[in-house]
Scaffold this motif. Sequence first.
Motif, PDB file in Angstrom:
ATOM      1  N   GLY A   1       0.775  -1.218   0.000  1.00  0.00           N
ATOM      2  CA  GLY A   1       0.000   0.000   0.000  1.00  0.00           C
ATOM      3  C   GLY A   1       0.809   1.271   0.000  1.00  0.00           C
ATOM      4  N   ARG A   2       2.073   1.247  -0.397  1.00  0.00           N
ATOM      5  CA  ARG A   2       2.905   2.428  -0.437  1.00  0.00           C
ATOM      6  C   ARG A   2       3.430   2.658  -1.847  1.00  0.00           C
ATOM      7  NH1 ARG A   2       5.070   3.699   4.678  1.00  0.00           N
ATOM      8  NH2 ARG A   2       3.579   3.059   6.267  1.00  0.00           N
ATOM      9  N   VAL A   3       3.624   3.913  -2.189  1.00  0.00           N
ATOM     10  CA  VAL A   3       4.278   4.286  -3.430  1.00  0.00           C
ATOM     11  C   VAL A   3       5.607   4.928  -3.064  1.00  0.00           C
ATOM     12  CG1 VAL A   3       4.171   5.674  -5.526  1.00  0.00           C
ATOM     13  CG2 VAL A   3       2.091   4.624  -4.623  1.00  0.00           C
ATOM     14  N   ILE A   4       6.724   4.363  -3.536  1.00  0.00           N
ATOM     15  CA  ILE A   4       8.047   4.824  -3.146  1.00  0.00           C
ATOM     16  C   ILE A   4       8.654   5.617  -4.289  1.00  0.00           C
ATOM     17  CG2 ILE A   4      10.353   4.107  -2.428  1.00  0.00           C
ATOM     18  CD1 ILE A   4       9.137   1.636  -1.216  1.00  0.00           C
ATOM     19  N   ARG A   5       9.073   6.838  -3.996  1.00  0.00           N
ATOM     20  CA  ARG A   5       9.709   7.685  -4.990  1.00  0.00           C
ATOM     21  C   ARG A   5      10.960   8.302  -4.369  1.00  0.00           C
ATOM     22  NH1 ARG A   5       7.391  12.114  -6.620  1.00  0.00           N
ATOM     23  NH2 ARG A   5       7.825  11.926  -8.843  1.00  0.00           N
ATOM     24  N   GLY A   6      11.964   8.556  -5.220  1.00  0.00           N
ATOM     25  CA  GLY A   6      13.172   9.216  -4.751  1.00  0.00           C
ATOM     26  C   GLY A   6      14.036   8.286  -3.907  1.00  0.00           C
ATOM     27  N   PHE A   7      15.164   8.832  -3.470  1.00  0.00           N
ATOM     28  CA  PHE A   7      16.085   8.073  -2.613  1.00  0.00           C
ATOM     29  C   PHE A   7      16.818   9.080  -1.743  1.00  0.00           C
ATOM     30  CE2 PHE A   7      19.990   5.768  -1.558  1.00  0.00           C
ATOM     31  CZ  PHE A   7      19.466   4.551  -1.153  1.00  0.00           C
ATOM     32  N   ASP A   8      16.408   9.202  -0.467  1.00  0.00           N
ATOM     33  CA  ASP A   8      16.976  10.195   0.429  1.00  0.00           C
ATOM     34  C   ASP A   8      17.769   9.519   1.539  1.00  0.00           C
ATOM     35  OD1 ASP A   8      15.018   9.111   2.048  1.00  0.00           O
ATOM     36  OD2 ASP A   8      13.652  10.819   1.848  1.00  0.00           O
ATOM     37  N   ARG A   9      18.141  10.307   2.557  1.00  0.00           N
ATOM     38  CA  ARG A   9      18.940   9.775   3.660  1.00  0.00           C
ATOM     39  C   ARG A   9      18.210   8.689   4.435  1.00  0.00           C
ATOM     40  NH1 ARG A   9      20.727  15.131   6.763  1.00  0.00           N
ATOM     41  NH2 ARG A   9      18.556  15.619   6.236  1.00  0.00           N
ATOM     42  N   HIS A  10      16.903   8.840   4.540  1.00  0.00           N
ATOM     43  CA  HIS A  10      16.105   7.828   5.231  1.00  0.00           C
ATOM     44  C   HIS A  10      16.190   6.494   4.495  1.00  0.00           C
ATOM     45  CE1 HIS A  10      12.859   6.222   7.699  1.00  0.00           C
ATOM     46  NE2 HIS A  10      12.231   5.846   6.589  1.00  0.00           N
ATOM     47  N   ASP A  11      16.079   6.539   3.180  1.00  0.00           N
ATOM     48  CA  ASP A  11      16.184   5.321   2.379  1.00  0.00           C
ATOM     49  C   ASP A  11      17.591   4.732   2.487  1.00  0.00           C
ATOM     50  OD1 ASP A  11      13.522   5.427   1.150  1.00  0.00           O
ATOM     51  OD2 ASP A  11      14.271   7.200   0.142  1.00  0.00           O
ATOM     52  N   ALA A  12      18.600   5.594   2.473  1.00  0.00           N
ATOM     53  CA  ALA A  12      19.981   5.132   2.583  1.00  0.00           C
ATOM     54  C   ALA A  12      20.210   4.422   3.919  1.00  0.00           C
ATOM     55  CB  ALA A  12      20.947   6.299   2.426  1.00  0.00           C
ATOM     56  N   ALA A  13      19.625   4.967   4.986  1.00  0.00           N
ATOM     57  CA  ALA A  13      19.777   4.340   6.303  1.00  0.00           C
ATOM     58  C   ALA A  13      19.108   2.969   6.330  1.00  0.00           C
ATOM     59  CB  ALA A  13      19.182   5.252   7.385  1.00  0.00           C
ATOM     60  N   GLU A  14      17.940   2.853   5.690  1.00  0.00           N
ATOM     61  CA  GLU A  14      17.248   1.558   5.640  1.00  0.00           C
ATOM     62  C   GLU A  14      18.070   0.540   4.855  1.00  0.00           C
ATOM     63  OE1 GLU A  14      12.594   3.082   5.856  1.00  0.00           O
ATOM     64  OE2 GLU A  14      13.521   2.645   3.917  1.00  0.00           O
ATOM     65  N   ALA A  15      18.656   0.993   3.745  1.00  0.00           N
ATOM     66  CA  ALA A  15      19.490   0.092   2.943  1.00  0.00           C
ATOM     67  C   ALA A  15      20.719  -0.355   3.732  1.00  0.00           C
ATOM     68  CB  ALA A  15      19.905   0.779   1.653  1.00  0.00           C
ATOM     69  N   LEU A  16      21.295   0.550   4.510  1.00  0.00           N
ATOM     70  CA  LEU A  16      22.467   0.217   5.330  1.00  0.00           C
ATOM     71  C   LEU A  16      22.113  -0.825   6.382  1.00  0.00           C
ATOM     72  CD1 LEU A  16      25.382   0.666   6.238  1.00  0.00           C
ATOM     73  CD2 LEU A  16      24.562   2.609   7.616  1.00  0.00           C
ATOM     74  N   VAL A  17      20.995  -0.635   7.049  1.00  0.00           N
ATOM     75  CA  VAL A  17      20.575  -1.585   8.079  1.00  0.00           C
ATOM     76  C   VAL A  17      20.329  -2.957   7.456  1.00  0.00           C
ATOM     77  CG1 VAL A  17      18.758  -2.164   9.734  1.00  0.00           C
ATOM     78  CG2 VAL A  17      19.627   0.177   9.609  1.00  0.00           C
ATOM     79  N   GLY A  18      19.620  -2.980   6.322  1.00  0.00           N
ATOM     80  CA  GLY A  18      19.369  -4.254   5.652  1.00  0.00           C
ATOM     81  C   GLY A  18      20.653  -4.942   5.229  1.00  0.00           C
ATOM     82  N   SER A  19      21.619  -4.163   4.755  1.00  0.00           N
ATOM     83  CA  SER A  19      22.903  -4.737   4.346  1.00  0.00           C
ATOM     84  C   SER A  19      23.624  -5.374   5.516  1.00  0.00           C
ATOM     85  CB  SER A  19      23.779  -3.646   3.720  1.00  0.00           C
ATOM     86  OG  SER A  19      23.203  -3.117   2.553  1.00  0.00           O
ATOM     87  N   VAL A  20      23.644  -4.687   6.636  1.00  0.00           N
ATOM     88  CA  VAL A  20      24.345  -5.210   7.818  1.00  0.00           C
ATOM     89  C   VAL A  20      23.668  -6.474   8.338  1.00  0.00           C
ATOM     90  CG1 VAL A  20      24.947  -4.721  10.213  1.00  0.00           C
ATOM     91  CG2 VAL A  20      25.270  -2.950   8.463  1.00  0.00           C
TER      92      VAL A  20
END
Length: 203
Positions: free
Chosen positions: A68-87
């Motif tokens: 139920g979400r539409v995701i657009r762009g890539f900001d610091r919040h997205d970068a932090a989520e990607a970092l957590v998932g990577s770790v």
Amino acid sequence: MSAPRHGGDVTEEPNTGGSDADSPPNPDIDDLLDELEQLEETVDDPEERAQVRETLRVARRVRPGGFGRVIRGFDRHDAAEALVGSVVFGIPMLVEGGTLEIGEFVAAHPPALGGTLVGTVALVIGVLYVAEIQQVEIHQPLFGVVPRRLVGVLGISFSTAVVTMTAWGRVDWADPWLAFCQVSVTFAAMALGGALGDILPGS
């Protein structure tokens, strides 16, 4: 006694608005998109066709994704989520000795390295844009082609793999080729975790 009136015959107009039998029982956004696409094909006036296309564009933007979400762009919040998932996905690879053994095999077989990297990129693309876990829109791509989110997830995942494996003494950069191959193996898992970590919470 008055004469009967013969003028002004009353005729019943047929119901052209469509019957309930022709409509789906529980219409949703897909049904709306189908109707708009059919309407676009039948409209001849350029201005009206443009209006239909604009309505289609808006309808596709508000269409909900898997969560139920539409995701657009890539900001610091997205970068932090990607970092957590990577770790989260990468820690098991860091402590597993098999990672280094796979890296040694990849170093001795360059085509395997190419397959690993290409497969990793394809996997991330599949998670972000093909599997439809969320509706991820490509917003302001780099050079007009490369999605920013794809570059961000891959870049963060690879950087995390390099930093963590180096900091924990899992690779020896005295042999750069071997170290790069071993990092690439960890990067494959971290990239998957980064993609999932980025889109699952929403944005």
